[in-house]
Structures are given as structure tokens and as C-alpha cells.
Design an enzyme around this catalytic site. Structure first.
Site, short mmCIF file in Angstrom:
data_model
loop_
_atom_site.label_atom_id
_atom_site.label_comp_id
_atom_site.label_asym_id
_atom_site.label_seq_id
_atom_site.Cartn_x
_atom_site.Cartn_y
_atom_site.Cartn_z
N ASP A 1 0.87 -1.19 0.00
CA ASP A 1 0.00 0.00 0.00
C ASP A 1 0.90 1.24 0.00
OD1 ASP A 1 -2.31 1.55 0.24
OD2 ASP A 1 -2.39 1.36 2.43
N GLU B 1 2.72 5.03 -3.97
CA GLU B 1 2.72 5.97 -5.13
C GLU B 1 4.04 6.73 -5.25
OE1 GLU B 1 0.25 5.61 -2.89
OE2 GLU B 1 -0.90 4.36 -4.24
N ASP C 1 -9.06 3.51 -2.60
CA ASP C 1 -10.11 3.90 -1.65
C ASP C 1 -11.37 4.37 -2.35
OD1 ASP C 1 -8.17 3.27 0.14
OD2 ASP C 1 -7.68 5.34 0.68
O1 MIG Z 1 -3.67 6.11 4.78
O2 MIG Z 1 -3.63 0.88 5.71
O3 MIG Z 1 -5.92 2.21 0.34
O4 MIG Z 1 -6.91 -0.01 1.73
O5 MIG Z 1 -6.88 0.12 4.54
C1 MIG Z 1 -4.51 5.02 4.52
C2 MIG Z 1 -4.78 1.63 5.86
C3 MIG Z 1 -3.69 3.79 4.30
C4 MIG Z 1 -4.95 3.05 2.35
C5 MIG Z 1 -5.43 1.84 1.60
C6 MIG Z 1 -6.46 1.13 2.42
C7 MIG Z 1 -5.89 0.74 3.76
C8 MIG Z 1 -5.38 1.99 4.49
N1 MIG Z 1 -4.40 2.68 3.66
#
Ligand code: MIG
Length: 760
Positions: A387, A390, A458
Site C-alpha cells: 500500500d 505511489e 479507496d
Molecule cells: O492512509 O492501511 O488504500 O486499503 O486500509 C490510509 C490503511 C492507508 C490506504 C489503503 C487502504 C488501507 C489503508 N491505507
């Protein structure tokens, strides 16, 4: 700032494997990759050593060209590239001289500062599909987009850019098709006639070369095959990752995760995967566990496994700045982090607080990162969720002068997530030995299908977002990503029970079937929605498990050809206008022959368009002639799903997990069609890489209505099927004169792998 136009051709040279063309401004290079794929690079400072993150092939086609005073013509068996000399313009035709795509005669390729731009002719009836994860319509005509990987939290159905970059589109006009992949990782832009008064389309990047691959095959499917030949295809996924996945930000302790898993068992709702989101860590430090809430990861995962669940856990890129934290100490010591030009490590704030960011563009860093996964694999984790890659940090902006390897951030940002997924994949594959890891990433660039599945980030809990999510899934399929999911139920906000149930119905036909929700939202598990809705959700999940032999064979197709599991109708019905109508553009084929028409949660009837062919509604068996619009009932219990006439769909009995053996009966469903149809059935052990060495079971199943037979070809490969019986179920055979009313037969098949013919 000056406009620098490309100018006239001054010289042409055959330079071993490419044509080298010079103008006063720039150099153009043309390679023939295959009969249907030609690469063009127009550059002011070409760097041969600069790697492509996406492309895994080298030019293998024959470079045949001729030259006159006005033009150079490169010819293959399928394509003709006519290069106008004064000024330099690149114009593509089919071998039989049909115009596919041309430079805009006036502007062609030019530069404004570092920005490199290609203006192209826009055809009156031209449509555009592709670009992967983008909001908007299936047909992107009249829209424009930016590629700049972004943590697009709270995005709506119009937001752009999002998390991923797939600079590949397919143009459709005059009954023709072509594809164009702009392989450039700088921030890039595509404008499909949005702002040019219908005069031209264009694409550009903030820097780098005008470096593109042109695809000239005359079918969308073939163009996708060529694109994935060029950029790679997915491996076979672990079978367990195709089961139902339950996630949440976060299940806060091992005890809570186990409770949820237990409840699935108790309710007899099939499921395979539980997730740990960021709270399993100690202080959000990657590769650590919270000792209070996850005191014994090994025992915890063993308990999950005993219930036939696997665990996927989240792994972010940000490494907390903290002396004594292994990854921090090693990273600083070995100089593994992204840097400012003065050598200082770049620092930004994200979940753990102040962090450094591994430079995944370096081989040594990827290796180091990959090896660190032993901290997670040792207690038994087999799935890894990347996650925030980017990369994301609070405030989003990363200073332009941050360096990855020898490149500044703007040049490679769009490939950072892909390189992280690559490091995760390569490392865990090595550590797990013969077991397939499951990798999921949020950020991606073209070619990521080689390493990872993706999800669309999201999303939000409302109908329009659900429908748009399906378009994104199908659009990602065009750009080579078959293993794709969305947060079922919507990440942000709370779905109504109806939306939850409807979205779950659609999830059955989403390549990755994962329920996930944000911190602070109401709990999302199937039993949170009242008895009636739980029954709907359970029945749908059961359908998913029944369909797994079909789905797994579909993934085999993606693995072999790049054709995605979730297919916009534009793949099979490219020149049918209705397919692009916003009334029907969410519809898709799931595999070869299951047509799904997504509908809103509260909608009790819907207009669906069934393209050419005959169709049967899955739930009722009712028959429909294609090429027409129908108004059909769509109660919450019955998402409109239609089966193509002639379809062969292998199913199995309901199992509670892919880890269960099942009853050994392969249920072969055939829907009557008047033509000979076939299906490639594929099976292997679902977990190892033995299939790479021939340990699989592959058979062509053919239905012949005239001969009244269903034939299984002799099995290819050494794997022994887990099915010992075949049960034939015939649907819609009332249309076949003389068919006995008995439409269900079971065959004990002694030598299951040999040629086998069933007469009916
Ligand atoms: O700042 O890890 O898209 O699926 O649950 C949020 C917490 C960070 C973004 C991801 C989401 C995940 C969440 N993350």
C-alpha cells in the site's frame, strides 16, 4: 519557452536492428518488434542504456523498408508505416492500405521545453478505450487524463489522476483497431479530443522521449495479446487467492482475526483469506508485530490454517526513522534510501511518523527488501499487500529533487510502486520456494501484471462508485491487468444492506473478491446485515466457489494470452455501438461466456443489452436472442447474469475453502448453441510452480450439437485431476430436436485423463 518542431528528414540509415532517421531537431528510431508491433522513439538525447520498466521483449521482426524522395515505407505482413519526409510525420496503415492512425499533419511531434508531445489525427467516429484505472466512460472520447501516481483517498467518480499509470490505449474507428503504448514514466497526459474542437487527439509527457509502441492487429483481443506479449503476463495465482477474502482496516488483534474466521466456519460461509491491515505492526514499523495484540504470530497463523484460512498482511514502503529498528539501521548503513542530491536521505511523514523510503529502483535494495520478508514468512504469511507506494506521504507532494538511483523523482515516480511490488514478489517467491506468493499492490505501471494483483484503492460506499469500479476493473483488463479487485462494499462510508448485498453479488464476478472497509466504518462481514441479506451474500459466495474451475481456467487464459478475466464487451463486440452507450458500458463478460450486467442496489428492473448471439439467464434458464435491449427483473437476490449459447462451464460442489477437496465431481454445464464450441479446461495443484514443468492437467472440451457429443481431449500435462467423475448438465436443449428430456447425467470416468466422449 520555444516550440521546437521536429522538422524535415535529413538522413536515413539502416542501423542493424532499427532505422535511424535524423532531422535538425531530433533523431527518430524505428524497430520492428513483430509483424504487428512497431516501436518508435523520437528523441533529442536518446539513451540506449535507459531500461524500460514495462517491456520484456526485444525487436524480433524483419525491418523491410523502401525509400522515395517523399517518404520512407516500412512494411510487415500486417502493417505499413509511411514516414513522410518533409516534415517528418509517422502514419500507420494496414498492409492493405487502410489508414489506422496518423500524425496530425500540422503539428506531429514537437517539444515545448522538456515536454514532448504527439498530436494525432482524430477520426470522426473514433473511440478510445484503455489507460487502465481511470474514472469516466468506457469510451474515453471527449475526455482527458493525467498519469501521476497519487494517493487518491476520497476520490469520486470523476477524479484524476489516481494510483496507477497505464499509458496504453486502443483506438477504434472505420471498422478498424489499433493500439498505442507510450512507454514513458514521466508525468503524462492523454487528450482524446476533449479540448480540441474535434480536430485532434494528443498525448505528451513532462520529459523523456516520444517513445511508443504501435499495435496494428485487427482485433482488440489480438492487440491485448500483443501488448501483454510485449509487457508480460501474470503467473498462475495461488488458488486460495481466488476464494473470498475478508479484510478491514483493521482487525486489531490476533484474537479478533481468529474470531472472524471462526464465525465464517460457524455460519458455513466459504472463505479463504483474512487480512491484517497496518495495526498488526509495532508502531507501524514494517516487518514487526505488535507484541501485545499479536503475541505469537506463528501460533496465530497456525490456528488460521487449521480453519483453512491464509493470511495476507500489509507492507508499506515508509521505514520509520528510529535507531535500533533493523530496517532503519540497515538502510542507513547501506545507503538504501531515496536521497536528496546532497546525499541526505529524503524524509517524509506517514503512518510510522518520520520515514525514509527504500530506493526500489536499485537491484541491491530490492534484494535487501525481498529478503526481509522472512520476518513474515517464517510465522506463515503467504500474501503481501503493498500500500502507499505511489509513494504516499502526508501532504502528498514529494520534492522534485528527490533521487531514486541516478534519476530525479519526476522521471520515475510512476514506476515506484511497480518496483516495490517487484521487490516484494521476487523476494517472497525466493523465500517461499515452491509456494506461490500472493502480491497485491495499489500503485502500478505498465507491466505490473508480471508481479502482482492490483485493487482500485479507496472507493466509496455508493452505487455510482460501485458501477464505476466495474468499469475500472474491465479497463485494467485492457491494459494487461487481469487479477484486479475493488473494495467490495466501498472503502469510505457505510453501504446500505442492499448495496452491500448487491456489491457482493458483483464481487462473485470480480477477479479478486475482497471485502474491505475503512477504519471507523460499520463492520462489514456477511453476518452484519441481517438474516435475509446474509443469506443472499452466502449464496453468492457459494456460487463463486462453485465457479472456481471455470475461474481458474480463465486465469490460465490470462497467464497464456493476456486476455483478462473481466472483459469489457468492447473486446468481443468491438464494432457494436451499443457497447459504448453509457446505458450499457458497465456490462462485461466474465471469462469466455458469462455476461454480467451490474445494476444499482435499489434497482428492481434494468435495461440490459445482449450483444449478438443467443443468451440464457443463469438464474431462470430463460432464453434471449442477442442484438437487442431487454428489460429484466433485478431483485436483490438476482443480479442479471447471462450465459452465452454454446457455453461450456465447469463447476464444482460447494466447498468451504479452496483447501477442501470437494466431492470429486466436475460438473460440466453446457448451454445449447447451434454451433460447435469449445473450452480450455485447466487445473493444477493451485499452490506450487510445478505447472511450469508440465505438472498440470489441460483439456479441450468440445460440444458438437450436430454430432450430439461432448468430447474431452486427452489430458495434457502430468497432473492428476482432483475430479474423478464428470457430471454433464445440459441447459436449453429443448431446442435440439430429439433430445431426451433427461438433461443430467453422471459419468464415472475410470481413466480420467484419456480421450473421453459423451453422447447424449
Ligand atoms: O492512509 O492501511 O488504500 O486499503 O486500509 C490510509 C490503511 C492507508 C490506504 C489503503 C487502504 C488501507 C489503508 N491505507
Amino acid at each position: 519557452m520555444q516550440l521546437e518542431i521536429i522538422g524535415n528528414i535529413e538522413s536515413v540509415k539502416n542501423s542493424t536492428n532499427h532505422l535511424l532517421i535524423k532531422t535538425p531537431e531530433a533523431t527518430a528510431r524505428i524497430w520492428v518488434y513483430s509483424d504487428s508491433v512497431i516501436r518508435v522513439n523520437v528523441s533529442k538525447a536518446f539513451d540506449e542504456t535507459d531500461p524500460s520498466f514495462a517491456v520484456i521483449q526485444s525487436p524480433a521482426g524483419q525491418l523491410d523498408y523502401s525509400e522515395t524522395t517523399d517518404e520512407i515505407v516500412i512494411t510487415t505482413s500486417l502493417l505499413k508505416l509511411r514516414i513522410n519526409k518533409s516534415p517528418l510525420r509517422l502514419n500507420f496503415y494496414t498492409a492493405d492500405d487502410k489508414e489506422l492512425s496518423k500524425d496530425d499533419e500540422r503539428f506531429g511531434i514537437n517539444w515545448q521545453g522538456e515536454r514532448v508531445i504527439n498530436y494525432r489525427k482524430l477520426y470522426a467516429d473514433e473511440k478510445f478505450i484503455g489507460l487502465g484505472e481511470k474514472t469516466g466512460n468506457l469510451d474515453k472520447r471527449g475526455s482527458s487524463f493525467t498519469n501521476w501516481n497519487t494517493d487518491a483517498a476520497l476520490h469520486d467518480t470523476k477524479s484524476d489522476p489516481l494510483y496507477k499509470t497505464f499509458p496504453f490505449f486502443i483506438g477504434i474507428h472505420s471498422g478498424l483497431t489499433y493500439g498505442l503504448f507510450f512507454d514513458n514514466t514521466h508525468k503524462s497526459y492523454f487528450d482524446f479530443g476533449a479540448t480540441t474542437d474535434e480536430q485532434m487527439s494528443w498525448f505528451d509527457a513532462d520529459g523523456g522521449d516520444m517513445n511508443y509502441y504501435f499495435f496494428g492487429s485487427q482485433s482488440v483481443a489480438k492487440i491485448i495479446e500483443d501488448y501483454t506479449w510485449l509487457t508480460g503476463r501474470m503467473e498462475m495465482p495461488p488458488l486460495w487467492s481466488l476464494g473470498y477474502q475478508q479484510c478491514r482496516w483493521s482487525y486489531m488483534s490476533a484474537a479478533e482475526v481468529l474470531d472472524i474466521a471462526q464465525r465464517f466456519c460457524k455460519e458455513k460461509i466459504p472463505a479463504d483469506v483474512m487480512y491484517c491491515d497496518i495495526d498488526y505492526m509495532h508502531g507501524f514499523k514494517i516487518f514487526t508485530w505488535n507484541k501485545e495484540t499479536f503475541p505469537n504470530p506463528k501460533a496465530f497463523i497456525a490456528k488460521l490454517k487449521a480453519m483453512n484460512f491464509r493470511l495476507v498482511i500489509i507492507v508499506d514502503p515508509g521505514i520509520k526513522i528510529e535507531d535500533g529498528y533493523k530496517q532503519y539501521d540497515e538502510g542507513v548503513d547501506k545507503d538504501y534510501f531515496a536521497k536528496y542530491p546532497n546525499g541526505e536521505n529524503y524524509t517524509a511523514d506517514v503512518w510510522p511518523g518520520r520515514c525514509h523510503f527504500p530506493d526500489f529502483f536499485r537491484d541491491d535494495v530490492r534484494e535487501w527488501w525481498g529478503a526481509a520478508f522472512t520476518a513474515l514468512t517464517e510465522p506463515g504469511v503467504e500474501g503481501f499487500w503493498n500500500d502507499m507506494n505511489e509513494p504516499a506521504a502526508w501532504g502528498q507532494n514529494m520534492p522534485w529533487l528527490v533521487k531514486f538511483g541516478d534519476k530525479f523523482m519526476p522521471e520515475v515516480r510512476n514506476a515506484y510502486g511497480m518496483q516495490m511490488a517487484r521487490a516484494t514478489y521476487e523476494g517472497t517467491r525466493k523465500i517461499l520456494g515452491d509456494k506461490r506468493p500472493f502480491i497485491l499492490t495499489r500503485a502500478a505501471y505498465a507491466g505490473t501484471q508480471r508481479y502482482s494483483a492490483v485493487w482500485t484503492g479507496d472507493n466509496s460506499a455508493y452505487d455510482e462508485h460501485m458501477l464505476m469500479g466495474q468499469r475500472m476493473v474491465s479497463s485494467l483488463g485492457i491494459t494487461g491487468m487481469s487479477f484486479v479487485g475493488v473494495d467490495i462494499g466501498g472503502f469510505t462510508g457505510d453501504p446500505t444492506p442492499e448495496l452491500m448485498a448487491r456489491w457482493n453479488s458483483l464481487g462473485v464476478f470480480t477477479p479478486m473478491f475482497r471485502n474491505h472497509a475503512m477504519q471507523g466504518t460499520i463492520m462489514r462481514e456477511p453476518w452484519q446485515w441481517g438474516k435475509k441479506n446474509m443469506a443472499i451474500i452466502k449464496k453468492d459466495i457459494e456460487l463463486r466457489y462453485r465457479l472456481l474451475p471455470y475461474i481458474y481456467s480463465g486465469f490460465y487464459q490470462s497467464h497464456k494470452t493476456g486476455i483478462p478475466l473481466s472483459r469489457t464487451l468492447a473486446i468481443d463486440h468491438t464494432h457494436d455501438e451499443n457497447v459504448y452507450d453509457v446505458k450499457y458500458h458497465n456490462q462485461f463478460l466474465f471469462g469466455d461466456s458469462v455476461l454480467v450486467a451490474p445494476v444499482e442496489s435499489t434497482q428492481l428492473t434494468a435495461e440490459v443489452y445482449l450483444p449478438s448471439g443467443n443468451w440464457y439467464r443463469l438464474s431462470s434458464g430463460e432464453k434471449y436472442a442477442g442484438g437487442q435491449v431487454y428489460n429484466v427483473d433485478t431483485p436483490l437476490t438476482d443480479l442479471p447474469v447471462f450465459i452465452k449459447a454454446g457455453a461450456i462451464i465447469p463447476m464444482q460442489n460447494i466447498v468451504q475453502s479452496t483447501n477442501e477437496k470437494g466431492d470429486g465431481i466436475l460438473e460440466l454445464n453446457v448451454w445449447y448453441g447451434s454451433e460447435v464450441c469449445s473450452f480450455v479446461y485447466y487445473e493444477d495443484d493451485g499452490t506450487s510452480y510445478d505447472y511450469e514443468n508440465g505438472d498440470y492437467n489441460k483439456r479441450e472440451i468440445t460440444f458438437n450439437p450436430a454430432k450430439r457429443t461432448v468430447t474431452f481431449s486427452e489430458a495434457e500435462g502430468s497432473f492428476k485431476s482432483k475430479f474423478s467423475h464428470i457430471q454433464l448438465l445440459l441447459h436449453g436443449f429443448e431446442d435440439l430436436p430429439g433430445t431426451k428430456r433427461k438433461v443430467e447425467k453422471r459419468y464415472q470416468h475410470k481413466n480420467i485423463n484419456s480421450l473421453f466422449k459423451i453422447d447424449f
